[in-house]
Design an enzyme around this catalytic site. Structure first.
Site, PDB file in Angstrom:
ATOM      1  N   LYS A   1     -22.869 -65.350  19.208  1.00  0.00           N
ATOM      2  CA  LYS A   1     -21.657 -64.856  18.541  1.00  0.00           C
ATOM      3  C   LYS A   1     -20.382 -65.359  19.229  1.00  0.00           C
ATOM      4  CE  LYS A   1     -23.857 -60.609  16.738  1.00  0.00           C
ATOM      5  NZ  LYS A   1     -23.480 -60.533  15.307  1.00  0.00           N
TER       6      LYS A   1
ATOM      7  N   LYS B   1     -18.617 -56.715  17.322  1.00  0.00           N
ATOM      8  CA  LYS B   1     -20.011 -57.037  16.989  1.00  0.00           C
ATOM      9  C   LYS B   1     -20.804 -56.946  18.283  1.00  0.00           C
ATOM     10  CE  LYS B   1     -18.465 -60.972  15.306  1.00  0.00           C
ATOM     11  NZ  LYS B   1     -19.220 -60.957  14.067  1.00  0.00           N
ATOM     12  N   ARG B   2     -22.118 -56.981  18.223  1.00  0.00           N
ATOM     13  CA  ARG B   2     -22.887 -56.987  19.456  1.00  0.00           C
ATOM     14  C   ARG B   2     -22.478 -58.182  20.324  1.00  0.00           C
ATOM     15  NH1 ARG B   2     -27.045 -53.059  20.321  1.00  0.00           N
ATOM     16  NH2 ARG B   2     -27.589 -54.328  22.107  1.00  0.00           N
TER      17      ARG B   2
ATOM     18  N   HIS C   1     -34.352 -61.453   8.931  1.00  0.00           N
ATOM     19  CA  HIS C   1     -32.965 -61.290   9.384  1.00  0.00           C
ATOM     20  C   HIS C   1     -32.505 -62.323  10.384  1.00  0.00           C
ATOM     21  CE1 HIS C   1     -31.761 -57.414   7.612  1.00  0.00           C
ATOM     22  NE2 HIS C   1     -33.057 -57.160   7.603  1.00  0.00           N
TER      23      HIS C   1
ATOM     24  N   THR D   1     -22.140 -58.827   8.528  1.00  0.00           N
ATOM     25  CA  THR D   1     -21.574 -57.882   7.555  1.00  0.00           C
ATOM     26  C   THR D   1     -20.209 -57.405   8.033  1.00  0.00           C
ATOM     27  OG1 THR D   1     -22.851 -56.122   8.639  1.00  0.00           O
ATOM     28  CG2 THR D   1     -23.738 -57.033   6.579  1.00  0.00           C
TER      29      THR D   1
ATOM     30  N   LYS E   1     -16.595 -56.450   5.958  1.00  0.00           N
ATOM     31  CA  LYS E   1     -15.778 -55.237   6.125  1.00  0.00           C
ATOM     32  C   LYS E   1     -14.327 -55.594   6.409  1.00  0.00           C
ATOM     33  CE  LYS E   1     -19.752 -53.261   8.540  1.00  0.00           C
ATOM     34  NZ  LYS E   1     -20.268 -53.026   9.910  1.00  0.00           N
TER      35      LYS E   1
HETATM   36  C1  LIG Z   1     -21.031 -53.776  10.661  1.00  0.00           C
HETATM   37  C2  LIG Z   1     -21.433 -53.412  12.028  1.00  0.00           C
HETATM   38  C3  LIG Z   1     -22.136 -54.326  12.815  1.00  0.00           C
HETATM   39  C4  LIG Z   1     -22.460 -55.734  12.353  1.00  0.00           C
HETATM   40  O1  LIG Z   1     -21.387 -56.588  12.712  1.00  0.00           O
HETATM   41  P1  LIG Z   1     -21.552 -58.183  12.656  1.00  0.00           P
HETATM   42  O2  LIG Z   1     -20.163 -58.685  12.921  1.00  0.00           O
HETATM   43  O3  LIG Z   1     -22.008 -58.525  11.271  1.00  0.00           O
HETATM   44  O4  LIG Z   1     -22.508 -58.557  13.699  1.00  0.00           O
HETATM   45  C5  LIG Z   1     -22.505 -53.950  14.089  1.00  0.00           C
HETATM   46  N1  LIG Z   1     -22.204 -52.733  14.572  1.00  0.00           N
HETATM   47  C6  LIG Z   1     -21.508 -51.838  13.856  1.00  0.00           C
HETATM   48  C7  LIG Z   1     -21.184 -50.515  14.452  1.00  0.00           C
HETATM   49  C8  LIG Z   1     -21.105 -52.137  12.560  1.00  0.00           C
HETATM   50  O5  LIG Z   1     -20.430 -51.232  11.839  1.00  0.00           O
END
Ligand SMILES: *Cc1c(COP(=O)(O)O)cnc(C)c1O
Length: 826
Positions: free
Chosen positions: A565, A559-560, A367, A667, A671
């Site tokens: 990022k 995101k985190r 990952h 991911t 979304k």
């Molecule tokens: C999809 C999701 C992530 C991943 O987000 P990235 O932008 O791909 O880092 C992290 N936390 C939650 C709650 C999510 O639904």
């Protein structure tokens, strides 16, 4: 889809709604012991969930019965994290009971949406990796693939985040306090796991060397099953989560000596193992408890897998026919060693025979390429916690290095690079190398990431094992991430004659392409977006106390919190716009609401400082009357799956701005795009493939490429160059750190400035600033052309089929697991 959609009144829906209503009432009375008068909303949520659960149980039993009867091949997904979120609405949608449950709850005087809000998220994960596991479970069941997820039943999931004076504070997540309706405890499948102790040499009756692992401490693993219902199918798989218990309730000696407290303390130690999720994302910290957690859940899961195998099979050579095990990152990689230990030490199989079985069972998903995220455990710690496993690792390594010698005779330099053991002062076990050597297939999670895996992280492995390293681009489940979270857009999709099975056949959305330029459809599409923005504006009002206009551009970064990022790059853009507006009130700027959601690992000081900085800047900007509300900045606290489900349908712009080469896939990007947000992003992770799918004209790409980042690293990168030569950049960075935004602690943000300048700006924020800010101007220009924006947004939704996790899982099933579907008959 059976009964939930379409306008004709459906008799079976009516019947099931009356059944459901009765079932909810019965649970309220007989499970919760309440009369309707005394029932709280939470009681109604619980009764409704239990009524839905009853309906899942019938299919769970039928599914497991069919799998057992047919002795099917199964996929076992091993993951330390599952970020499931709320379950009620998704279970209802997957079962096709939406119309029935709406009617039933309405008849009981309840509001369905309000009811769903009662559920606490099941947050047993940090971020993307855990959410991927949850999306995969949904797709596995939907595709009728026989699968079991294995993980840990953390008593405390990811911490709850609050802000105090703009700073993150963490509170424990007490999701289990009142239990969850979705679990079934299975004490009959309890497992015992050994740790510590030492290894004694010994010989069996026939003179064979049989080492014995003795003087161990043991704990129990009690499984809790969460049923996983597929969408519009009978299949119900399950997620099995292990909770640790002491082997002895009390140490009777101490109890009899009257030391009651000491006796109970021993018990508490056994229960510590599954107590809490490590809140780190992408940093491993070598803590003993973490290694214990990994082995605990792996040992329980493997024992459970072998128990199931032995029920119907007697020859261990058949194990690879019946079981495929996927390792979600290296966290469960110790499973490779544990299966060797069982086959060799307990089943008395020869090494080569056992190794051939093991390497046909396991596959491993990588990952990340970030060096700080590659797991290593000190050999000394291993020797203490898992002494027999360490011996086996050494033997695996000895034989592996022989292979390396055969391929590259005399090349000790390559052996040093490839060895499972990193030499040095503190010797370390490299878990990624163990996972690669012990698996038949290794995959990255996006095309770019998998290419870099081969060229940069594991080039020698790629030469040694040609074809072992592959790609499986991540995906998301369209059930949760469109159908359930965005009902208005789903209705619009249904209304234009797209077949109602689109949630399990996302290619169907391609039909929207034909309507992308149609003015009336554009208006409908943007009206849905506008309505979703109005709903989110209410959430923002409640959570942050800030009024935002749904007419402004909603610019979303969720995101985190991590330097790679680059939330701080967005912050520099915000300051740039603010500065321009203050100096020219007529400045040509589209009104924007910047929306952040992010948790920082509690020990990641700079990430916490970035949160503090964003909140402090937000506080100043949101209260500055001079800019006439043109900019708003909100940081929604406690980002989690249920909050994501509210933000994503309302997003106009999706910020995916990681340093090229650092985000393996992402991911969140998928979304947001699926819900009609336009991406502003770097050529990183799955952004590259999103660009290929939506087309170059329907995405905003900026910044350094991987090759350019690598060249800067090679040839020497100097962040001061950008600071000294870009007056606007210099100004906003100095301003941020001037104390203006945080008078009570004027030096609070100095660490950000340090990381971007003297610290070397590892993530190239300075180098990408100008390209980013310029690209945002293009975003503004397009937003001013509502028809063009609408067309782009529609094409994003229309072209996301590739990113359904159904596609991802079908590829895993075909190319890694050789896993046939097993549809369940009525
Ligand atoms: C999809 C999701 C992530 C991943 O987000 P990235 O932008 O791909 O880092 C992290 N936390 C939650 C709650 C999510 O639904």
């Amino acid at each position: 889809m059976s009964t939930t959609k379409g306008s004709t009144i459906n008799l079976s829906s009516l019947a099931s709604s009356q059944d459901l209503q009765q079932s909810i009432q019965q649970h309220l009375r007989y499970t919760l012991a309440h009369a309707p008068k005394q029932a709280t909303l939470r009681d109604w949520w619980l009764s409704t969930s239990l009524a839905i659960r009853d309906r899942i149980m019938d299919s769970l039993v039928a599914t497991q019965d069919a799998h057992n009867e047919n002795n099917v091949r199964r996929l076992y997904y091993l993951s330390m994290e599952y970020l499931m979120g709320r379950m009620l609405r998704n279970n209802v949608h997957n079962l096709g009971l939406e119309a029935a449950v709406c009617e039933a709850t309405q008849a009981l005087g309840l509001n369905w949406d309000e009811l769903c809000e009662q559920e606490v998220d099941m947050g047993l994960g940090n971020g993307g990796l855990g959410r991927l596991a949850a999306c995969f479970l949904d797709s596995l069941a939907t595709l009728d693939l026989p699968a079991v997820g294995y993980g840990i039943y953390y008593e405390f999931g990811l911490f709850k985040q609050d802000f105090e004076n703009g700073k993150q504070v963490e509170h424990p997540d007490t999701w289990t306090t009142f239990g969850t309706p979705w679990e079934v405890v299975r004490p009959e499948y309890t497992q015992t796991v050994q740790f510590y102790g030492h290894v004694e040499a010994g010989y069996d009756d026939c003179g064979n060397y049989r080492p014995r692992w003795v003087d161990t401490k043991s704990v129990l693993g009690v499984p809790f099953d969460i049923p996983i219902a597929g969408y519009a199918t009978k299949t119900v798989n399950f997620l099995r989560l292990w909770s640790s218990r002491s082997t002895e309730d009390f140490d009777l000696d101490e109890f009899n000596r009257g030391d009651y407290v000491e006796a109970v303390r021993e018990k508490a130690i056994g229960e510590t193992i599954s107590k809490v999720l490590y809140p780190n994302d992408k940093t491993e910290n070598g803590k003993e408890l973490r290694l214990v957690q990994q082995y605990f859940f792996v040992a329980c899961s493997l024992a459970d897998i072998l128990r199931r195998f032995e029920r119907n099979n007697s020859d261990w050579h058949d194990l690879p026919k019946l079981a495929a095990i996927q390792l979600n990152d290296t966290h469960p990689a110790i499973a490779v060693v544990e299966l060797m230990r069982i086959l060799v030490d307990e089943k008395h199989m020869g090494w080569d025979d056992a190794w051939s079985i093991v390497t046909r069972v396991f596959a491993y998903t990588n990952h990340t390429l970030l060096p700080e995220a590659l797991e290593k455990w000190s050999v000394a710690l291993f020797a203490k916690v898992l002494p027999r496993h360490l011996q086996i690792i050494f033997e695996i390594n000895r034989r592996f290095l022989d292979e390396v010698e055969a391929k590259w005779p005399g090349r000790d330099d390559i052996k040093v690079v490839l060895s499972l053991i990193e030499e040095g002062g503190d010797k370390m076990v490299r878990m990624a190398h163990l996972a690669v050597v012990g698996s038949h297939t290794v995959n990255g999670v996006a095309e770019l990431h998998s290419r870099l895996l081969k060229s940069d992280l594991f080039p020698e492995f790629d030469a040694l094992y040609p074809g072992k390293l592959t790609n499986k681009t991540n995906g998301i489940t369209p059930r949760r991430w469109l159908y359930s979270c965005n009902p208005e857009l789903s209705k619009l999709i249904d209304s234009v004659g797209i077949e109602s099975d689109w949630p399990k056949n996302l290619e169907r959305l391609r039909a929207l392409e034909a309507k992308a330029e149609e003015a009336s459809f554009q208006q409908q599409f943007m009206a849905v977006k506008r309505a979703n923005k109005a709903v989110l504006a209410e959430v923002i009002k409640q959570e942050c106390g800030v009024e935002v206009s749904p007419d402004a551009l909603f610019d979303v970064q969720i995101k985190r919190l991590h330097e790679y990022k680059r939330q701080h790059l967005t912050l520099l853009h915000i300051l740039t716009l603010y500065h321009r507006l203050l100096n020219d009130p007529q400045a040509d700027i589209v009104p924007r609401v910047f929306i952040f959601g992010a948790k920082a690992a509690p020990g990641y000081a700079l990430a916490k400082t970035i949160i503090h900085a964003i909140n402090s800047v937000a506080n100043v900007i949101n209260n500055d009357a001079r800019i006439d509300g043109k900019l708003k900045v909100v940081f929604l606290p406690n980002y989690r799956v249920s909050l994501a489900s509210k933000i994503i349908p309302a997003a106009d712009l999706s910020e995916q701005i990681s340093t090229a080469g650092k985000e393996a896939s992402g991911t969140g990007n998928m979304k947001l795009s699926l819900n009609g947000a336009l991406t502003i992003g770097t050529l990183d992770g799955a952004n590259v493939e999103i660009k290929e799918e939506v087309g170059d004209d329907n995405i905003f790409i900026f910044g350094l490429t991987v090759e350019e980042v690598q060249r800067l690293d090679r040839e020497g990168y100097n962040p001061y160059h950008y600071y000294d030569n870009d007056a606007e950049l210099k100004n906003v960075l100095d301003w941020l750190c001037s104390g203006y935004f945080c008078p009570e602690d004027p030096h609070a943000f100095e660490p950000i400035r340090h990381s971007l300048l003297a610290g070397g700006d590892h993530f190239k924020v300075m180098a990408d600033y100008r390209a980013y800010v310029d690209c945002q101007r293009q975003v503004d220009a397009v937003y001013r052309n509502p028809s063009r924006w609408a067309q782009m947004a529609i094409l994003n939704t229309a072209r996301m089929a590739k990113f359904s996790s159904d596609r991802t899982i079908q590829e895993y099933a075909d190319e890694i697991w050789s896993l046939p579907a097993c549809p369940i008959q009525e």
